[in-house]
Design a protein around this motif. Structure first.
Motif, short mmCIF file in Angstrom:
data_model
loop_
_atom_site.label_atom_id
_atom_site.label_comp_id
_atom_site.label_asym_id
_atom_site.label_seq_id
_atom_site.Cartn_x
_atom_site.Cartn_y
_atom_site.Cartn_z
N ILE A 157 7.63 -1.08 6.66
CA ILE A 157 7.19 0.30 6.42
C ILE A 157 8.40 1.06 5.88
N ILE A 158 8.25 1.71 4.73
CA ILE A 158 9.36 2.44 4.12
C ILE A 158 9.02 3.92 4.10
N GLU A 159 9.71 4.68 4.92
CA GLU A 159 9.51 6.13 5.00
C GLU A 159 10.17 6.82 3.81
N ASN A 160 9.57 7.95 3.37
CA ASN A 160 10.11 8.71 2.22
C ASN A 160 10.42 7.76 1.06
N ALA A 161 9.44 6.95 0.73
CA ALA A 161 9.63 5.89 -0.28
C ALA A 161 10.02 6.45 -1.64
N GLU A 162 9.71 7.74 -1.88
CA GLU A 162 10.07 8.33 -3.18
C GLU A 162 11.57 8.44 -3.37
N CYS B 287 3.55 -4.53 3.13
CA CYS B 287 4.55 -3.48 2.92
C CYS B 287 3.80 -2.17 2.73
N VAL B 288 4.19 -1.14 3.50
CA VAL B 288 3.53 0.16 3.39
C VAL B 288 4.57 1.20 2.96
N LEU B 289 4.32 1.84 1.83
CA LEU B 289 5.21 2.87 1.29
C LEU B 289 4.65 4.23 1.72
N VAL B 290 5.45 4.98 2.46
CA VAL B 290 4.97 6.26 2.99
C VAL B 290 5.67 7.40 2.24
N THR B 291 4.89 8.24 1.58
CA THR B 291 5.47 9.38 0.87
C THR B 291 4.45 10.50 0.75
N ASP B 292 4.95 11.73 0.86
CA ASP B 292 4.09 12.90 0.63
C ASP B 292 4.35 13.49 -0.76
N SER B 293 5.23 12.86 -1.50
CA SER B 293 5.59 13.40 -2.82
C SER B 293 4.42 13.28 -3.79
N LYS B 294 4.22 14.33 -4.56
CA LYS B 294 3.13 14.33 -5.55
C LYS B 294 3.68 14.35 -6.98
N THR B 295 4.97 14.11 -7.14
CA THR B 295 5.54 14.14 -8.49
C THR B 295 5.02 12.95 -9.30
N LYS B 296 5.05 13.13 -10.60
CA LYS B 296 4.54 12.09 -11.51
C LYS B 296 5.34 10.79 -11.35
N VAL B 297 6.68 10.91 -11.28
CA VAL B 297 7.53 9.71 -11.17
C VAL B 297 7.26 8.98 -9.86
N PHE C 130 0.85 -1.19 0.00
CA PHE C 130 0.00 0.00 0.00
C PHE C 130 0.89 1.24 0.00
N ALA C 131 0.41 2.31 -0.64
CA ALA C 131 1.12 3.59 -0.63
C ALA C 131 0.23 4.61 0.09
N VAL C 132 0.78 5.27 1.11
CA VAL C 132 0.01 6.25 1.88
C VAL C 132 0.88 7.48 2.15
N ASN C 133 0.25 8.57 2.60
CA ASN C 133 1.05 9.73 3.02
C ASN C 133 1.07 9.81 4.54
N HIS C 134 1.70 10.84 5.07
CA HIS C 134 1.91 10.89 6.53
C HIS C 134 0.65 11.19 7.34
N THR C 135 -0.48 11.48 6.66
CA THR C 135 -1.73 11.64 7.42
C THR C 135 -2.19 10.30 7.99
N TYR C 136 -1.59 9.20 7.50
CA TYR C 136 -1.94 7.86 7.96
C TYR C 136 -1.07 7.39 9.14
N ASP C 137 -0.20 8.26 9.66
CA ASP C 137 0.76 7.84 10.69
C ASP C 137 0.10 7.13 11.87
N ASN C 138 -0.95 7.72 12.41
CA ASN C 138 -1.57 7.12 13.60
C ASN C 138 -2.14 5.73 13.30
N ARG C 139 -2.72 5.59 12.12
CA ARG C 139 -3.24 4.26 11.74
C ARG C 139 -2.10 3.25 11.58
#
Length: 656
Positions: free
Chosen positions: A550-555, A578-588, A445-454
């Motif tokens: 859990i992989i922080e800053n997966a980008e 496996c949870v990929l955590v990123t706040d990046s909004k870039t296309k890549v 799964f890919a999520v951003n940091h708003t999911y931290d508590n979950r």
């Protein structure tokens, strides 16, 4: 001016620019003219201001119709100028470039090029490049090259110095390919190619230039690989195999081999019986059972009176292999020996003695295995694990410790077969393309940091079931310039605030080898619930009880690295995630996350990774003793590669 002279001889390259370019690997005039563009912008057509297209880069001629003004807004200097032609006007806006105010002269005509946007119902062009109109400009009115640049060096400057260098050395750019190859492949001249790769006259000239330079680069790459393969050659083996019975280890392993494993073992046994030295790469996805294949091959060699050695890239992985081999081999009466830089002096001396007198039959270690003091008694098989971490020379140094031992190379970084033939051209290739039964798909799964508590609640839930968790961070310590999670700070945050009731520990590359090993031992034995780590655990670490990665800053990671990290979980019988955590909004970044969530196939992922990264040192070509690619793209230029492969073979044979 000569091609091998330093770039300081080129006009407009002073001491500061020289240092800036040196940092980019540009040291000679030849380096400069072979510093190829990364992209191009078509500025060959000028538009009227009335016809500009929003959200796109537009190039137009205009006069400055009002004096430029500078305003400070929230600590930022904004320069605004009114630009006009016969069809209308547009605002030019520059951010934090106060010098622009004095660079534009009222009433003068310039060429502007920049992205057009609409703000507060006003059309504006943001931070456009500009210069006084000149029909022979390098920056407008043509297809314009765009280069990767060091800080404080502009595109205009690099275009100018490359143009100046080309004028000076055009008579020194010689052909080095045989005339027959140029004719048969329909290649343009090298001078034409270098001129038009930088400053293409038109699209056709660009495509001809690029085809020539890519073909040339891939031809040299193929020639070097053929040379490597020729150096290895088909050497007669001194390792004599009389006994091919492996029933002892097959019974000890207590599991059935997959058809893919049996096929690869058949290829290895054929090599052993051929009378020639084996040089074979076994590649396969994470968890496909490469180690079991290596064990059986080593068992066969040892059973015939020889030693086998396995070299791993890290102490942690070497220790893990040692424990795995010992558990299987010692009940069969085969002695195992560990040799790493982390051993105490007395332990090392004992290891040297056991290896030299032949007491040690299966030797496992790191780079310590290729030290001069290590003398092998009767070396029959050399295994290197995770080949992409080693260079050709290191592999050769280990092989030279014996009298023409067989060589088995393993990698869990699957690559498309055509590319494997390029990069491992000195090896025969076997592929394990089947996972053992029982290996479960890891849900990603890919999520951003708003999911931290979950996420923290999920960690607690898994640990409550008796499971364990990895958390990967890209950095060891905090860096003010980069908004990234660091191992040290994040570990403290988890211990003191987020997960105070769990046993949290951290591991990173700056720890001593014995400290890393102690942490891994405690994690393996279940004394640590959550291990926060850098990518030091990327390769080979095997803790079947770990079910959550859990992989922080997966980008920040390439696809292949993400896939390797994900492969640390799902190694037992329990469902893994496996949870990929990123706040990046870039296309890549979005594309990478999507690929990881959709696919668990390492071969598919590696091909996508190659596509996304484009040209460059994707597989560490320098480690292989190969030339670094400046223009060829192993993914996009596969057809050109096929064009040159037969040419390279013919050329190599004619030189023998």
């Amino acid at each position: 001016m000569e091609l091998n002279e330093p770039i300081s001889v080129v006009k407009n390259i002073g001491e500061t620019r020289c240092k800036q370019l040196n940092k980019m690997g540009v040291e000679t005039v030849n380096d400069l003219i072979e510093y190829f563009p990364r992209d191009y912008e078509d500025k060959s057509l000028f538009v009227n201001i009335s016809d500009v297209v929003k959200r796109e880069v537009n190039t137009f001629k205009a006069k400055v119709s009002f004096n430029p003004e500078a305003h400070r807004v929230k600590g930022m200097v904004i320069v605004r100028a009114r630009l006009s032609d016969a069809t209308g006007s547009i605002d030019g806006v520059w951010f934090n470039q106060p010098y622009i105010k004095n660079s534009l002269v009222l009433g003068k005509e310039y060429v502007f090029s920049g992205k057009v946007t609409e703000k507060y119902n006003r059309i504006q062009v943001e931070s456009p490049e500009f210069e006084i109109f000149n029909p022979n400009s390098l920056n407008n009115g043509r297809i314009v090259p765009v280069y990767t640049l060091p800080a404080r060096l502009s595109q205009k400057v690099i275009r100018t110095v490359i143009r100046d260098a080309l004028i000076e050395v055009k008579d020194k750019i010689d052909e080095f390919l045989p005339e027959s190859i140029i004719k048969n492949m329909g290649l343009c001249s090298r001078l034409y190619a270098i001129k038009n790769i930088h400053f293409p006259q038109n699209d056709d000239a660009f495509f001809k230039a690029r085809y020539r330079l890519v073909a040339e680069e891939l031809l040299l790459l193929q020639m070097r690989l053929l040379q490597l393969k020729g150096d290895v050659g088909e050497k007669t083996s001194t390792v004599k195999i009389g006994n091919y019975d492996v029933s002892g280890i097959r019974n000890q392993l207590k599991f059935d081999l997959t058809n893919a494993q049996k096929k690869v073992l058949g290829e290895i046994f054929n090599d052993f019986s051929s009378g020639y030295v084996m040089n074979r790469l076994v590649q396969g996805d994470v968890g496909c059972g490469k180690t079991a294949v290596a064990m059986i091959a080593a068992y066969l060699i040892i059973n015939n009176g020889y030693q086998a050695v396995m070299m791993a890239p890290t102490d942690v992985l070497a220790n893990q292999h040692y424990e795995s081999f010992k558990a299987v081999f010692e009940p069969l009466g085969i002695s195992c020996q560990l040799l790493t830089s982390g051993l105490k002096k007395k332990e090392k001396n004992m290891a040297y003695e056991n290896i030299e007198n032949g007491t040690a039959q299966m030797i496992i270690g790191t780079h310590a295995l290729i030290q001069e003091k290590v003398v092998y008694n009767n070396l029959g098989l050399v295994i290197t694990d995770e080949q992409h971490r080693f260079g050709v020379r290191q592999r050769e140094m280990l092989a030279q410790k014996g009298e023409e031992p067989h060589v088995l190379v393993m990698t869990a970084t699957p690559i498309p077969r055509t590319l494997a033939l390029i990069l491992y051209g000195d090896l025969d290739i076997s592929t394990i393309n089947e996972l053992p039964p029982g290996r479960q798909k890891v849900d990603t799964f890919a999520v951003n940091h708003t999911y931290d508590n979950r996420l923290y609640a999920f960690i607690e839930k898994e640990v409550a079931k008796g499971r364990q968790c990895y958390i990967i961070c890209p950095m060891i310590e905090e860096n003010e310039k980069l908004d990234l999670r660091s191992v040290l700070k994040f570990t403290e945050e988890l211990k003191n605030d987020r997960l105070p009731d769990l046993r949290v520990e951290c591991m990173h590359g700056k720890l001593k080898n014995n400290e890393k090993q102690d942490i891994m031992d405690r994690f393996s034995s279940g004394e640590i619930d959550v291990l926060v780590s850098t990518t030091v655990i990327e390769v080979g670490v095997n803790v079947p009880n770990a079910t959550l990665m859990i992989i922080e800053n997966a980008e920040r990671f390439g696809l292949s690295a993400l896939h390797q990290l994900r492969g640390r979980v799902g190694r037992g019988g329990e469902k893994s995630y496996c949870v990929l955590v990123t706040d990046s909004k870039t296309k890549v970044a979005k594309e990478r996350m999507s690929i990881m969530c959709k696919s668990n196939d390492g071969f598919v992922i590696s091909e996508k990774d190659l596509h996304l990264r484009g040209p460059g040192d994707f597989f560490g070509t320098r480690q292989h003793g190969l030339p670094e690619m400046k223009i060829a793209n192993l993914y996009k230029d596969i057809n050109i590669l096929k064009d040159v492969q037969s040419v390279a073979i013919d050329l190599y044979k004619s030189d023998e």
